[in-house]
Design an enzyme around this catalytic site. Structure first.
Site, PDB file in Angstrom:
ATOM      1  N   LYS A 188       0.835  -1.201   0.000  1.00 15.49           N
ATOM      2  CA  LYS A 188       0.000   0.000   0.000  1.00 15.49           C
ATOM      3  C   LYS A 188       0.877   1.262   0.000  1.00 15.49           C
ATOM      4  O   LYS A 188       2.080   1.175  -0.187  1.00 15.49           O
ATOM      5  CB  LYS A 188      -0.966  -0.037   1.185  1.00 15.49           C
ATOM      6  CG  LYS A 188      -1.830  -1.315   1.250  1.00 15.49           C
ATOM      7  CD  LYS A 188      -2.840  -1.395   0.122  1.00 15.49           C
ATOM      8  CE  LYS A 188      -3.492  -2.767  -0.031  1.00 15.49           C
ATOM      9  NZ  LYS A 188      -4.366  -3.196   1.057  1.00 15.49           N
TER      10      LYS A 188
HETATM   11  C1  LIG Z   1      -5.358  -4.192   1.468  1.00 17.60           C
HETATM   12  C2  LIG Z   1      -6.812  -4.014   1.449  1.00 17.60           C
HETATM   13  C3  LIG Z   1      -7.628  -4.289   2.553  1.00 17.60           C
HETATM   14  C4  LIG Z   1      -7.140  -4.995   3.776  1.00 17.60           C
HETATM   15  O1  LIG Z   1      -6.069  -4.423   4.376  1.00 17.60           O
HETATM   16  P1  LIG Z   1      -5.082  -5.303   5.287  1.00 17.60           P
HETATM   17  O2  LIG Z   1      -4.291  -4.243   5.975  1.00 17.60           O
HETATM   18  O3  LIG Z   1      -4.274  -6.168   4.377  1.00 17.60           O
HETATM   19  O4  LIG Z   1      -5.927  -6.088   6.235  1.00 17.60           O
HETATM   20  C5  LIG Z   1      -8.973  -3.979   2.484  1.00 17.60           C
HETATM   21  N1  LIG Z   1      -9.508  -3.444   1.375  1.00 17.60           N
HETATM   22  C6  LIG Z   1      -8.765  -3.194   0.283  1.00 17.60           C
HETATM   23  C7  LIG Z   1      -9.409  -2.576  -0.897  1.00 17.60           C
HETATM   24  C8  LIG Z   1      -7.398  -3.487   0.280  1.00 17.60           C
HETATM   25  O5  LIG Z   1      -6.672  -3.253  -0.824  1.00 17.60           O
END
Ligand SMILES: *Cc1c(COP(=O)(O)O)cnc(C)c1O
Length: 385
Positions: A188
């Site tokens: 991210k």
């Molecule tokens: C990465 C992601 C999540 C979950 O996040 P985590 O930190 O991996 O639990 C939820 N929604 C979207 C759209 C994501 O890309």
């Protein structure tokens, strides 16, 4: 293989974590609160509640918004499974809204139609979860207008979109929503390893979130039933979880947050370069909403498969064979076996399904070098010609 996404960790980031390792507290010390204030400040939101990952943030935010058995939560079918799963953790049922074929975000027109039908059936959602796909904000003005009319709450899934903006407000400001969830997974925008945060302007919601993330326990005597027994005393007020973020992770997050502008500028410059370099190829990038500034988690293209003369799998394989770690975001959630088991079926959300046949995510991360960028563009040219 050039990955599709990759964290960017500097010696300064590492030193910030090492400082915490040498301090008195490696978890639940002062750094968590500093990270929360800094991120909430950056998002122009009143409160930030750090959690162990984005999924935990979605779960707690839905609980704090009162979602439980018998309730309905709607989200986009083009998202990571967590956006939908979080509602099921609360005992609620999930339904989807088809996407806008241009942006791949939840389509406000489809939402309006579905709400009209749901009002007649008595099956209105309690919460709608727009996902800011690839980093570009959903049409929050329209969704918020519909929430006023139909009475649902709004939880933004901004896992892709930190650093982005909508109508001049930073993503996470919650100007059009009750709360926003951020993820700090390494692919991210900024990372804490695993980690997440919920931003909100609702003080009571923030308190409930912070209690739920630590077993439902409070040490605040003003919140207790009856008198405190003494300085050691705490009360469990409802069933919560251990969804805390540590000081170690928060130190990394705080240091990374200081580099958010640099990350955003680099991602957006790379996206503009892709737009230019790929112009004329038989593919198109996602449509831009002129009210949104993307956080550019992903650079997604939709392949013109009839012009290319093959399916997406063929293009994917050619690019992987050329060392380009392309990926597919996402398999429509309603087509996952666990959702088909719940009654969903192919054909229900045709734009999401059509999108899935054509989409490809190209490498996009701050450390992508000029040589790597040129190699990706050349490999794409060869793969689609
Ligand atoms: C990465 C992601 C999540 C979950 O996040 P985590 O930190 O991996 O639990 C939820 N929604 C979207 C759209 C994501 O890309």
């Amino acid at each position: 293989m050039i990955p599709y996404g990759c964290q960017d960790i500097t010696e300064e980031d590492i030193a910030a974590v090492v400082d915490v390792l040498r301090s008195d507290f490696i978890t639940q010390g002062p750094v968590v609160g500093r990270f929360e204030s800094a991120l909430a400040g950056r998002c122009d939101a009143g409160h930030g509640v750090a959690v162990s990952n984005g999924t935990a943030g979605l779960h707690l935010a839905l609980l704090a918004l009162g979602v439980g058995p018998g309730d309905l939560v709607w989200t986009s079918s083009i998202t990571f499974v967590a956006s939908a799963n979080a509602a099921r953790y609360c005992g609620a049922a999930v339904d989807f809204v088809d996407i806008d074929p241009g942006t791949a975000n939840l389509c406000p027109d489809r939402l309006a139609e579905k709400l009209e039908r749901a009002e007649r059936d008595g099956s209105l959602p309690k919460v709608v979860v727009p996902v800011h796909f690839a980093g570009q904000s959903s049409a929050m003005d329209r969704i918020s207008e519909l929430s006023g009319r139909y009475g649902f709450r709004i939880l933004e899934d901004a896992s892709h979109a930190l650093g982005g903006a909508y109508r001049g407000a930073p993503v996470g400001s919650c100007r059009w929503s009750d709360a926003t969830v951020h993820s700090f997974h390494p692919v991210k925008i900024i990372t804490t390893g695993e980690g997440g945060m919920v931003t909100t302007n609702d003080e009571e919601l923030a308190w409930r979130l912070s209690t739920l993330r630590t077993h439902g326990i409070t040490r605040d005597s003003a919140r207790m039933t009856g008198a405190s027994h003494g300085p050691w005393y705490y009360q469990q007020l409802e069933l919560g979880y251990n969804y805390r973020l540590t000081d170690l992770q928060s130190a990394l997050g705080l240091s990374q947050l200081g580099r958010l502008d640099e990350f955003a500028a680099r991602r957006s410059a790379l996206a503009a370069r892709y737009d230019e370099a790929l112009a004329g190829f038989p593919l198109r990038p996602l449509a831009r909403d002129r009210n949104a500034t993307s956080g550019w988690h992903l650079y997604v293209v939709r392949l013109d498969l009839s012009a290319i003369g093959c399916n997406r799998r063929e293009v994917f394989d050619r690019l992987r064979a050329a060392g380009v770690g392309v990926n597919v975001h996402y398999i429509p959630v309603h087509l996952q076996p666990d959702y088909v088991r719940l009654g969903f079926s192919p054909g229900q959300f045709p734009e999401a399904e059509r999108y899935y046949e054509e989409c490809l995510s190209l490498p996009l991360f701050p450390g992508l070098s000029d040589e790597q960028f040129a190699a990706v563009v050349e490999a794409v040219r060869l793969a689609v010609q």
